[in-house]
Enzyme design. Sequence first.
Site, PDB file in Angstrom:
ATOM      1  N   SER A  45       3.847  13.024   1.864  1.00 25.22           N
ATOM      2  CA  SER A  45       2.420  12.733   1.850  1.00 25.22           C
ATOM      3  C   SER A  45       1.935  12.384   3.251  1.00 25.22           C
ATOM      4  CB  SER A  45       2.121  11.559   0.913  1.00 25.22           C
ATOM      5  OG  SER A  45       2.464  11.873  -0.416  1.00 25.22           O
TER       6      SER A  45
ATOM      7  N   GLU B  29      -1.092  21.283  -3.782  1.00 25.94           N
ATOM      8  CA  GLU B  29      -1.561  19.986  -4.254  1.00 25.94           C
ATOM      9  C   GLU B  29      -1.973  19.131  -3.056  1.00 25.94           C
ATOM     10  OE1 GLU B  29       1.882  18.648  -6.325  1.00 25.94           O
ATOM     11  OE2 GLU B  29       1.812  20.279  -7.786  1.00 25.94           O
ATOM     12  N   PRO B  30      -3.243  19.210  -2.642  1.00 27.32           N
ATOM     13  CA  PRO B  30      -3.686  18.521  -1.418  1.00 27.32           C
ATOM     14  C   PRO B  30      -3.597  17.000  -1.474  1.00 27.32           C
ATOM     15  CG  PRO B  30      -5.252  20.199  -2.107  1.00 27.32           C
ATOM     16  CD  PRO B  30      -4.294  20.037  -3.227  1.00 27.32           C
TER      17      PRO B  30
ATOM     18  N   ARG C 286      -4.463  13.250  -1.440  1.00 27.18           N
ATOM     19  CA  ARG C 286      -5.557  12.371  -1.011  1.00 27.18           C
ATOM     20  C   ARG C 286      -6.632  13.084  -0.207  1.00 27.18           C
ATOM     21  NH1 ARG C 286      -2.046   8.298   2.048  1.00 27.18           N
ATOM     22  NH2 ARG C 286      -0.446   9.370   0.863  1.00 27.18           N
TER      23      ARG C 286
ATOM     24  N   ARG D 117      -2.160  -0.922  -0.436  1.00 28.22           N
ATOM     25  CA  ARG D 117      -1.452  -0.001   0.447  1.00 28.22           C
ATOM     26  C   ARG D 117      -0.994  -0.650   1.756  1.00 28.22           C
ATOM     27  NH1 ARG D 117      -3.362   3.919   2.674  1.00 28.22           N
ATOM     28  NH2 ARG D 117      -1.503   5.242   2.594  1.00 28.22           N
TER      29      ARG D 117
ATOM     30  N   TYR E 102       2.860  -0.288   2.193  1.00 27.94           N
ATOM     31  CA  TYR E 102       3.303   0.745   3.122  1.00 27.94           C
ATOM     32  C   TYR E 102       3.006   0.448   4.586  1.00 27.94           C
ATOM     33  CZ  TYR E 102       2.790   3.269  -1.332  1.00 27.94           C
ATOM     34  OH  TYR E 102       2.839   3.645  -2.642  1.00 27.94           O
TER      35      TYR E 102
ATOM     36  N   CYS F 281      -2.959 -15.439  -2.609  1.00 25.39           N
ATOM     37  CA  CYS F 281      -2.005 -16.429  -2.112  1.00 25.39           C
ATOM     38  C   CYS F 281      -0.726 -15.738  -1.643  1.00 25.39           C
ATOM     39  CB  CYS F 281      -1.706 -17.451  -3.206  1.00 25.39           C
ATOM     40  SG  CYS F 281      -0.893 -18.923  -2.582  1.00 25.39           S
ATOM     41  N   GLU F 282      -0.869 -14.877  -0.644  1.00 27.85           N
ATOM     42  CA  GLU F 282       0.234 -14.128  -0.045  1.00 27.85           C
ATOM     43  C   GLU F 282      -0.061 -13.941   1.430  1.00 27.85           C
ATOM     44  OE1 GLU F 282       3.021 -12.934  -1.300  1.00 27.85           O
ATOM     45  OE2 GLU F 282       2.685 -13.308  -3.447  1.00 27.85           O
TER      46      GLU F 282
ATOM     47  N   TYR G 153      -5.529   6.143  -3.950  1.00 25.42           N
ATOM     48  CA  TYR G 153      -4.408   5.211  -4.079  1.00 25.42           C
ATOM     49  C   TYR G 153      -4.801   3.749  -3.870  1.00 25.42           C
ATOM     50  CZ  TYR G 153      -1.913   9.599  -3.823  1.00 25.42           C
ATOM     51  OH  TYR G 153      -1.501  10.888  -4.056  1.00 25.42           O
TER      52      TYR G 153
END
Length: 463
Positions: free
Chosen positions: A235, A313-314, A316, A356, A360, A387-388, A417
Amino acid sequence: MQSAASTPAPDWLAVPADANDLVPGVWPASARRDDGVLSLGGVSAAELVREFGTPVVVLDEGEVRRRASDIRAAFDVAAAQHGTTARVYYAGKAFLSIAVARWVTEEGLSLDVCTGGELEVALAAGVEPSRMGFHGNNKSVAELERGVETGIGTIIIDSLIEIERLAAITARTGARQRVMLRVNSGVHAETHDFLATAHEDQKFGLPLSAASAAVARIREVPGLEFAGLHCHIGSQIFGVAGFRESASRVLDLHAELLIDGDVPQLNLGGGFGIAYTRADDPTPIGALAEGIVSAVAEGCAARGIPLPALSFEPGRAIVGNAGVTLYEVGTIKEVELEAGSRRYVSVDGGMSDNARTALYGAQYSARLASREGTGDPVLSRVVGRHCESGDIVVDHEYLPDDVAPGDLLAVPVTGAYCAPLSSNYNHVPRPPVVAVRDGAARVIVRGETIADLLSRDPGADGN
């Protein structure tokens, strides 16, 4: 303000001449400023927030339709030049709703689904099942039965177990189901590392070395029609080099399979890259289409085999740049660092509506949406309310130094996504998705409320 040389900004992020600019290719084509206020699809950010609140995911219908039409046309032209046809599939996993399914199919695309839920959304949208492909590495028997029952166009077989599941289903129902086999070419396009081995350490598909036996088994099953091979190399891919190498490897197998029967179709996947920041330089879709189709045509000619029908299948590339998420700024703080300082700008969403960055390390842009800033650009990190410590929306961005609580902040390229990966972490309701076009806005996915969250907890009823 710290100078650009003394801040910990990454090399790719330059200090902008104007911290209010809307970079073409990153933002939807309809994005502009009217008296300083961002507008999308002819609707101002201020108006959108007054009606729908924040956070809100804004999806530009015109942008989705234009990109779908342009990609379909590019592959139609490239395929016709080489004497074949091409089909383009919209990836439902990128973002799927009844409205979006209708937009893309009205623009001539087919549709990929990978779960029973996605299949039901597509059916509810009125998508013709023959225009669908069914992906997934662990399709349940019930999902396969539903796909066969509806007359789905193609089931992409991902394992030997699926062959036997489909054999049993078609024997029991008397149906005949068209299938493709997903294979791993050994090409890792994310890093352009063309590995010599055909065995990839991943959960999807079969290695090329195991494919011939799998196809032989498919051809033995009376209820299955073997349509061809499917390969997906990754991707957010820029350029055609990875596709060329993958096509060469898969065509060796394709030629071998032709000895014992037809192989009418080849799906080379997609995952075409888009611009998330001004540093990204995606390959124009016309160049991608011509480059990939030419590679397949050359490979077939070199092997003395006919050019099959092609499909792509393009991912995003159709919906990603059509989405913009609007937030309200809450708190702001300066953090001193060894090499300068960084401003932390907190917004009222975060990893629950865009996972994301945390998942990622994805990079995004941000701009003030309710007005134009008048201050100098200052290195900022846009963070969420969760809280992260990893709850980061935009890792590195230059924002005007007069950004203040109550301002609206817009993050582009959230059409793919983001909503599909959203969660209720910290019991935060998921935001609505609002479509804009020609000055009008409408909800296409309702936002959640605290009451919605409580309705799932039996304890709220005293149980």
